[in-house]
Every structure is written in structure tokens, then in C-alpha cells.
Enzyme design. Structure first.
Site, PDB file in Angstrom:
ATOM      1  N   ASP A  67      37.983  40.749  57.901  1.00 31.22           N
ATOM      2  CA  ASP A  67      39.086  41.286  58.676  1.00 31.22           C
ATOM      3  C   ASP A  67      38.603  42.434  59.565  1.00 31.22           C
ATOM      4  O   ASP A  67      37.844  43.307  59.115  1.00 31.22           O
ATOM      5  CB  ASP A  67      40.170  41.789  57.722  1.00 31.22           C
ATOM      6  CG  ASP A  67      41.525  41.886  58.372  1.00 31.22           C
ATOM      7  OD1 ASP A  67      42.009  40.861  58.871  1.00 31.22           O
ATOM      8  OD2 ASP A  67      42.108  42.978  58.367  1.00 31.22           O
ATOM      9  N   GLU A 109      36.625  38.841  62.306  1.00 28.28           N
ATOM     10  CA  GLU A 109      37.732  39.042  63.241  1.00 28.28           C
ATOM     11  C   GLU A 109      37.375  40.190  64.178  1.00 28.28           C
ATOM     12  O   GLU A 109      37.147  41.308  63.736  1.00 28.28           O
ATOM     13  CB  GLU A 109      39.009  39.359  62.466  1.00 28.28           C
ATOM     14  CG  GLU A 109      40.223  39.564  63.365  1.00 28.28           C
ATOM     15  CD  GLU A 109      41.428  40.079  62.594  1.00 28.28           C
ATOM     16  OE1 GLU A 109      42.561  39.809  63.023  1.00 28.28           O
ATOM     17  OE2 GLU A 109      41.233  40.777  61.573  1.00 28.28           O
TER      18      GLU A 109
END
Length: 388
Positions: A67, A109
Site C-alpha cells: 500500500d 501502489e
């Protein structure tokens, strides 16, 4: 002066700094107040993270989805969020200390990535990640210089240009991920397609456009069924922390309730977080218990979401070969053994192996490479040019 260290803002609205009375210090949170950012410049912290990752690797996981990985090199004292000066140093250390010793898939990400930055992450010679999620195309329906809630229509030439750029500039020097949707984005058939009478055709068109390109495909739950956004009736119906904060800020800034609702309906994360449509049973077969999120209504009453999608899914071996990262040991497969198969609507798009009618795993266990399992015998690109 007793105030925050600087004017860094949270992606969920407000200041990125929160005062802690117990320590009498401010801590950084680029997201929720209950999500303090870690200080990756501390070597002891990095060692603890490597230990945690190796724990899961030893249990046999297949990879990591990281993330907002582009924030780990942040330098808040200098106001630097993404793509900090030590970002790639930390990633190379991570690779060296954890997954680089194994056959694992890694994807990061990266909201602030450009093709030049994308190559730094995914060039096999740099020993960082397998690929990244980049979001340049996702920014195309917001007003220039504005926030994601400042809407503008998508211009198709802009979308073509972004996809073509990433296909060309990473070719031979990195690897693309292919996605429309995730847990942070609205349903693509509502966003850039049509979720009314032509929902089925629109969903198929969007899938064809995306997955005909070179890269690793990602399909968010419900996307294969053509699930749509939730028709929330009021801004107060949105429950996600980001939606609530934006609603509060926009009201304070003088936006009308209609303007706020239009933006939230178009972009809010709540749209992707309604339960998966499993069946015609009550609550779409998701649960028999009490749920806190609404069920997205189907576009055709009393019919399954999957009912309108029954045309078979054909997976061609050249496509699978072309969409296997060349740096992966799994590229050393016998592509001629991957034959065209017709799958029933209950199957997900995936790898097709001899002796199976369909496959649902995007990453199957493969036998050890042998002389007859070599990539050079396989086509390296689809029989079309990159782009749309």
C-alpha cells in the site's frame, strides 16, 4: 509556537499532524488519525518489517501488495511525501532481505509514479518490485489542478495517450499492471462506461480494452460481473472516512448538497465496498446476518448480476505468454501447452492448463523448468500494437 511542524495535509482531509497529549508531541498521519506513519529512516524499524515479511514468506504466501509504497521514503521535515530521496534504497534493501530470495510477486501502489519512476521500481536489473500500480489514467476525469472531487468528463484521446505511453516506455525496461478498479476507486462500468441498458456490453468493452494490453491483469471483486456504483440518496449515506471528511470540508467551503452528492456518487470509495453479489438469495447471498453496508441493486430486477454475462470467455495462449513478466521464473513455461479454452460464466479469467476446463488462479503452481519449457518458443507480444 506549539502548532504543527508544517502544513502537510492528510489525504483524508485536514492536517497530516496530530497532537498526542501523552507525549506532548505531534505525530504524522497521511491517512487516518489511527494510522500513524512509520519512520522508515530508522534502521531498527526496517529490520522489524523485514522480520514480519519473512514470517509470512516462510508460511508460503505468494507475494505482497504494498500500500502507498511510494511514501516510505518521505521526508516530512522537507515537505516531501512521495518519491523521497531514499525510497529506492529502502526497496532494494527490502528486496535483498526478504522476497528477493524467493519466487514471489510484488506490486506497489504508487500514486505519484511516472513512466521514468515506474522503470526504477520494476526494471529487473534494479532488484526492487515486480510491478507497480500507477494511477495516471485514474486522474483524467478531474479538473486540472483540482481535487479528485472536482469532476470533468473523460476525454478518450487522453486515455489512449496515457495507456500508450506506459506501454511503450516500460517495454523492455519494466512491467505494467493492468487495472481499472480497486477498493479505493468507483466501479468502472459506472465511471467510464454505462451502467444502464448497455451495462453488459460496456463492461465487456472495458475488459477487452484493458486486458488486451501487455501487463499483468488485476480484476477487482465484482468487476467480472459488471457490478455498478451504489445509488446513494444523500451525502449522509456515505460512511467511508474519506467520504465523511470530504463531505464536511465541502459543506464548510460552500458547496451545495447536490454538488457534494454528485462528486461522492462518482468517486467515493464506498462504491467499491458494497458486498459481492453472490446469488439471488436475500442480501445477495453475502450473509444471513446483520450487515453495515448496503447491497448494490442489480440493473435488472430479480436477475443475478452474473446472468447477463454468459457469453463464454476465451483465453488464448499467446495472450497469456505475452502477459507473463519476462523476469519471473514462471515465464519459463511451455506456452504451447496453454491452449485456447472456453470457460463457463462461473469461471474467472485465469490461467488455463491442459486437463482443466477452466482456471481461477492467476498464479498457479508450475513444475520446475525443463528444456521444453522455455520462453523463446513463445510469442513475446500480442499480435497487435500496444495501446488502444
Amino acid at each position: 509556537d506549539g502548532g504543527p511542524p508544517n502544513d502537510l495535509s492528510s489525504n483524508f482531509g485536514g492536517s497530516a499532524w496530530e497532537y498526542d497529549p501523552e507525549t506532548q508531541e505531534y505525530y504524522l498521519h497521511f491517512y487516518g488519525k489511527k494510522q500513524p506513519d512509520l519512520n522508515w529512516s530508522n534502521p531498527r524499524l526496517r529490520q522489524e518489517i523485514w522480520k514480519m515479511m519473512n514470517f509470512w514468506i516462510d508460511l508460503g504466501i505468494g507475494g505482497f501488495r504494498m500500500d502507498v509504497i511510494d511514501l516510505i521514503g518521505k521526508d516530512p521535515d522537507q515537505g516531501i511525501r512521495e518519491n523521497g530521496p531514499k525510497l529506492h534504497e529502502y526497496l532494494q534493501e527490502m528486496n535483498r532481505e526478504t522476497f528477493g530470495k524467493h519466487d514471489l510477486l510484488t506490486v506497489g501502489e504508487c500514486w505519484g509514479a511516472t513512466p521514468d519512476i515506474g522503470r526504477l521500481y520494476s526494471d529487473p536489473d534494479r532488484h526492487e518490485l515486480s510491478m507497480i500500480f500507477q494511477f495516471e489514467q485514474i486522474q483524467l476525469d478531474k479538473q486540472p489542478g483540482g481535487h479528485r472531487w472536482d469532476l470533468k468528463p473523460l476525454e478518450l484521446p487522453d486515455l489512449k495517450a496515457v495507456f500508450t505511453k506506459w506501454q511503450k516506455e516500460l517495454d523492455g525496461h519494466g512491467w505494467n499492471s493492468l487495472f481499472w478498479s480497486n477498493h479505493d476507486l468507483p466501479r468502472i462500468v459506472s465511471r467510464w462506461g454505462t451502467d444502464g441498458a448497455y451495462r453488459v456490453e460496456s463492461a465487456k468493452m472495458l475488459a477487452t480494452v484493458l486486458h488486451g494490453m501487455k501487463g499483468t491483469p488485476y480484476i477487482y471483486q465484482g468487476e467480472e460481473l459488471g457490478m455498478t456504483n451504489m445509488p446513494f440518496a444523500s451525502p449522509d449515506d456515505f460512511t467511508d472516512i474519506e467520504s465523511r471528511n470530504i463531505c464536511r470540508e465541502r459543506r464548510a467551503a460552500g458547496f451545495s448538497e447536490e454538488e457534494i452528492l454528485t462528486s461522492l456518487r462518482a468517486k467515493a470509495r464506498d462504491n467499491a465496498r458494497t458486498p459481492m453479489q453472490w446469488s439471488q438469495e436475500p442480501q445477495a447471498g453475502f450473509t444471513t446476518g446483520t450487515r453495515s453496508t448496503p447491497i448494490t441493486p442489480t440493473s435488472t430486477p430479480n436477475k443475478l448480476w452474473m446472468t447477463p454475462i454468459p457469453s463464454s470467455i476465451t483465453i488464448k495462449s499467446w495472450w497469456l505468454c505475452a502477459n507473463t513478466p519476462p523476469s519471473s521464473p514462471r515465464a519459463a513455461m511451455n506456452c504451447s501447452a496453454l491452449r485456447t479454452q472456453t470457460c463457463t460464466p462461473t469461471c474467472a479469467v485465469g490461467w488455463v492448463r491442459p486437463g482443466s476446463s477452466c482456471a481461477t488462479s492467476m498464479r498457479p503452481p508450475l513444475p520446475s523448468p525443463t528444456p521444453d519449457r522455455v520462453r523463446p518458443s513463445c510469442p513475446t507480444t500480442p499480435s497487435r500494437k500496444p495501446g488502444i
